[in-house]
Design a protein around this motif. Structure first.
Motif, short mmCIF file in Angstrom:
data_model
loop_
_atom_site.label_atom_id
_atom_site.label_comp_id
_atom_site.label_asym_id
_atom_site.label_seq_id
_atom_site.Cartn_x
_atom_site.Cartn_y
_atom_site.Cartn_z
N LEU A 116 -66.34 -6.82 11.91
CA LEU A 116 -65.66 -7.31 13.10
C LEU A 116 -66.11 -6.48 14.29
O LEU A 116 -66.20 -5.26 14.20
N GLN A 117 -66.40 -7.15 15.39
CA GLN A 117 -66.78 -6.46 16.62
C GLN A 117 -66.03 -7.08 17.79
O GLN A 117 -65.66 -8.25 17.75
N GLU A 118 -65.79 -6.28 18.80
CA GLU A 118 -65.07 -6.79 19.97
C GLU A 118 -65.92 -7.84 20.68
O GLU A 118 -67.13 -7.66 20.84
N VAL A 119 -65.29 -8.95 21.03
CA VAL A 119 -65.99 -10.03 21.73
C VAL A 119 -65.25 -10.36 23.03
O VAL A 119 -64.04 -10.22 23.12
N GLU A 120 -66.03 -10.80 24.00
CA GLU A 120 -65.46 -11.20 25.29
C GLU A 120 -64.99 -12.65 25.18
O GLU A 120 -65.69 -13.49 24.63
N THR A 121 -63.79 -12.90 25.67
CA THR A 121 -63.26 -14.25 25.65
C THR A 121 -62.79 -14.66 27.04
O THR A 121 -62.59 -13.82 27.91
N VAL A 122 -62.62 -15.95 27.20
CA VAL A 122 -62.14 -16.54 28.45
C VAL A 122 -60.85 -17.28 28.13
O VAL A 122 -60.75 -17.93 27.08
N LEU A 123 -59.87 -17.19 29.02
CA LEU A 123 -58.64 -17.96 28.84
C LEU A 123 -58.88 -19.40 29.26
O LEU A 123 -59.59 -19.67 30.22
N LEU B 266 -61.44 -9.44 18.19
CA LEU B 266 -62.51 -8.98 17.30
C LEU B 266 -62.98 -10.17 16.48
O LEU B 266 -62.16 -10.99 16.04
N SER B 267 -64.29 -10.27 16.24
CA SER B 267 -64.81 -11.40 15.47
C SER B 267 -66.07 -10.98 14.73
O SER B 267 -66.73 -10.01 15.11
N THR C 253 -64.46 -14.89 11.11
CA THR C 253 -63.13 -14.31 11.02
C THR C 253 -62.82 -13.72 12.38
O THR C 253 -63.66 -13.03 12.97
N VAL C 254 -61.60 -13.99 12.88
CA VAL C 254 -61.20 -13.54 14.22
C VAL C 254 -59.86 -12.83 14.10
O VAL C 254 -58.93 -13.33 13.47
N VAL C 255 -59.77 -11.66 14.73
CA VAL C 255 -58.52 -10.91 14.83
C VAL C 255 -58.17 -10.82 16.31
O VAL C 255 -59.01 -10.45 17.14
N GLN D 112 -43.11 -7.34 22.52
CA GLN D 112 -43.60 -6.72 21.29
C GLN D 112 -45.09 -6.96 21.12
O GLN D 112 -45.65 -7.91 21.67
N ASP D 113 -45.72 -6.08 20.36
CA ASP D 113 -47.14 -6.17 20.08
C ASP D 113 -47.36 -7.11 18.89
O ASP D 113 -46.47 -7.30 18.06
N PHE D 114 -48.56 -7.66 18.82
CA PHE D 114 -48.91 -8.49 17.67
C PHE D 114 -50.37 -8.28 17.31
O PHE D 114 -51.18 -7.85 18.13
N GLU D 115 -50.68 -8.62 16.07
CA GLU D 115 -52.05 -8.69 15.57
C GLU D 115 -52.08 -9.83 14.58
O GLU D 115 -51.35 -9.82 13.58
N LEU D 116 -52.92 -10.83 14.85
CA LEU D 116 -53.03 -12.00 14.00
C LEU D 116 -54.50 -12.22 13.63
O LEU D 116 -55.39 -11.84 14.38
N LYS D 117 -54.72 -12.87 12.48
CA LYS D 117 -56.08 -13.05 11.97
C LYS D 117 -56.26 -14.47 11.46
O LYS D 117 -55.36 -15.04 10.83
#
Length: 155
Positions: A23-30, A47-48, A58-60, A103-108
């Motif tokens: 997994l590596q950090e990727v730039e995204t657009v809203l 991260l993807s 796989t995306v986190v 609150q914080d979240f982390e989803l995959k």
């Protein structure tokens, strides 16, 4: 002698074959987004396994959610299919119960179809969506720029 060399080569190379993509950090657009007053989802990191955010990746997604309009909700990381049958299995790693406040979240998610990723809040009683945001690559978000999310506000 050759057999020993081939065996040694296989033993050395095997870890590369079984190691999953990193997994590596990727730039995204809203993309399109809409919330009820007081609710918001903030993405702080994506991260993807590839920067394309496409089928097989796989995306986190990490971030913060503020829930103000309801006492409880379910936050889900899902994919709206742009090609396919529209049916999608949801894994436990794609959802999180949230309560009023910040609150914080982390989803995959494992992307199984072509489509657009989104983080969406769902009512725990009715299952109806009531806010969220799409995100992805610049090209993906340009393709869905006109999507209307007014149904998030329907009661």
């Amino acid at each position: 002698m050759i057999h020993a060399f081939v065996l040694t080569l296989l033993l050395v190379a095997t870890p590369a074959w079984v190691t999953p993509p990193r997994l590596q950090e990727v730039e995204t657009v809203l993309g399109p987004k809409l919330y009820r007053d007081g609710d918001v989802i903030e993405i702080t990191e994506v991260l993807s396994t590839s920067p394309q955010l496409e089928q097989g990746d796989t995306v986190v997604v990490k971030g913060r959610v503020r829930l103000d309009s309801k006492v409880n909700a379910t936050l889900s990381l899902l994919l709206t299919q742009t090609k396919g049958d529209g049916f999608e299995e949801t894994e436990v790693s794609q959802t999180k119960s949230v309560s009023q406040g910040l609150q914080d979240f982390e989803l995959k998610i494992l992307i199984k179809h072509q489509g657009a990723l989104h983080l969406t809040l769902y009512d725990t009683t009715t299952g109806k969506s009531f806010g969220g945001t799409y995100f992805g690559t610049a090209v993906q978000m340009a393709n869905i720029a006109g999507w209307n999310l007014r149904y998030y506000l329907d009661d």
